[in-house]
Design a protein around this motif. Structure first.
Motif, PDB file in Angstrom:
ATOM      1  N   ILE A   1      43.411  46.497  30.782  1.00 24.03           N
ATOM      2  CA  ILE A   1      43.720  45.318  29.971  1.00 24.03           C
ATOM      3  C   ILE A   1      43.400  44.062  30.777  1.00 24.03           C
ATOM      4  CG2 ILE A   1      45.493  46.550  28.663  1.00 24.03           C
ATOM      5  CD1 ILE A   1      47.613  45.086  30.334  1.00 24.03           C
ATOM      6  N   LEU A   2      43.166  42.967  30.068  1.00 22.16           N
ATOM      7  CA  LEU A   2      42.880  41.713  30.768  1.00 22.16           C
ATOM      8  C   LEU A   2      44.055  41.310  31.641  1.00 22.16           C
ATOM      9  CD1 LEU A   2      41.056  39.611  28.045  1.00 22.16           C
ATOM     10  CD2 LEU A   2      40.065  40.724  30.054  1.00 22.16           C
ATOM     11  N   SER A   3      43.744  40.812  32.817  1.00 23.69           N
ATOM     12  CA  SER A   3      44.775  40.408  33.764  1.00 23.69           C
ATOM     13  C   SER A   3      45.629  39.283  33.190  1.00 23.69           C
ATOM     14  CB  SER A   3      44.120  39.971  35.077  1.00 23.69           C
ATOM     15  OG  SER A   3      43.195  38.930  34.835  1.00 23.69           O
ATOM     16  N   GLY A   4      46.809  39.128  33.765  1.00 20.67           N
ATOM     17  CA  GLY A   4      47.705  38.064  33.355  1.00 20.67           C
ATOM     18  C   GLY A   4      48.977  38.559  32.702  1.00 20.67           C
TER      19      GLY A   4
ATOM     20  N   ASP B   1      38.100  36.873  34.675  1.00 25.86           N
ATOM     21  CA  ASP B   1      37.045  35.937  35.066  1.00 25.86           C
ATOM     22  C   ASP B   1      35.653  36.552  34.975  1.00 25.86           C
ATOM     23  OD1 ASP B   1      38.840  33.867  35.600  1.00 25.86           O
ATOM     24  OD2 ASP B   1      39.085  34.482  37.701  1.00 25.86           O
ATOM     25  N   VAL B   2      35.574  37.874  35.029  1.00 27.90           N
ATOM     26  CA  VAL B   2      34.257  38.509  35.033  1.00 27.90           C
ATOM     27  C   VAL B   2      34.036  39.520  33.907  1.00 27.90           C
ATOM     28  CG1 VAL B   2      33.899  38.165  37.502  1.00 27.90           C
ATOM     29  CG2 VAL B   2      34.990  40.262  36.716  1.00 27.90           C
ATOM     30  N   TYR B   3      35.087  39.924  33.214  1.00 33.35           N
ATOM     31  CA  TYR B   3      34.933  40.878  32.119  1.00 33.35           C
ATOM     32  C   TYR B   3      34.228  40.201  30.956  1.00 33.35           C
ATOM     33  CZ  TYR B   3      36.103  44.041  28.270  1.00 33.35           C
ATOM     34  OH  TYR B   3      36.041  44.879  27.188  1.00 33.35           O
TER      35      TYR B   3
END
Length: 119
Positions: free
Chosen positions: A66-69, A110-112
């Motif tokens: 999953i996307l970070s954060g 930032d890169v996905y």
């Protein structure tokens, strides 16, 4: 996002479509995404070696990317909800001891990148 992989022993009775449908709904709710963003792939494991190698063992391993954060609490809730769902959807046809595990990993936002293609 999220990207979900499910590795499962061939010997299990597993309603994969029903599991994925329910998993997508609980995932979207847990991490604040849309059901349509969830993608799950299933990989049947032809052979496993667990504990002493006895054929009475089977496994399911679910891995989320999953996307970070997201907070640790959010990821833990997703893991616990997924384990509970697995217990409803997986049974053994041979009286196996079934090992269930879940991992939630971060994708670097930032890169996905992703794109949807229509044909």
């Amino acid at each position: 996002m999220p990207q979900i992989s499910v590795d499962y022993s061939d010997s299990l009775v597993f309603d994969r479509r029903g599991f994925a449908r329910a998993l997508h709904a609980l995932t979207a709710k847990a991490i604040g995404s849309q059901i349509g963003d969830c993608k799950t792939r299933f990989r049947r494991i032809d052979e496993t070696f667990i504990d002493d190698g006895a054929e009475t063992h089977a496994m399911v391993f679910v891995e989320f990317w999953i996307l970070s954060g997201r907070t640790t609490e959010t990821k833990a809730e997703l893991s616990e909800s997924t384990l509970a769902l697995l217990q409803e959807c997986v049974t053994s046809s041979h009286g196996s001891q079934v090992h269930l595990a879940v991992s939630v990993c971060d994708l670097d936002s930032d890169v996905y990148r992703r794109v949807h293609l229509s044909t």
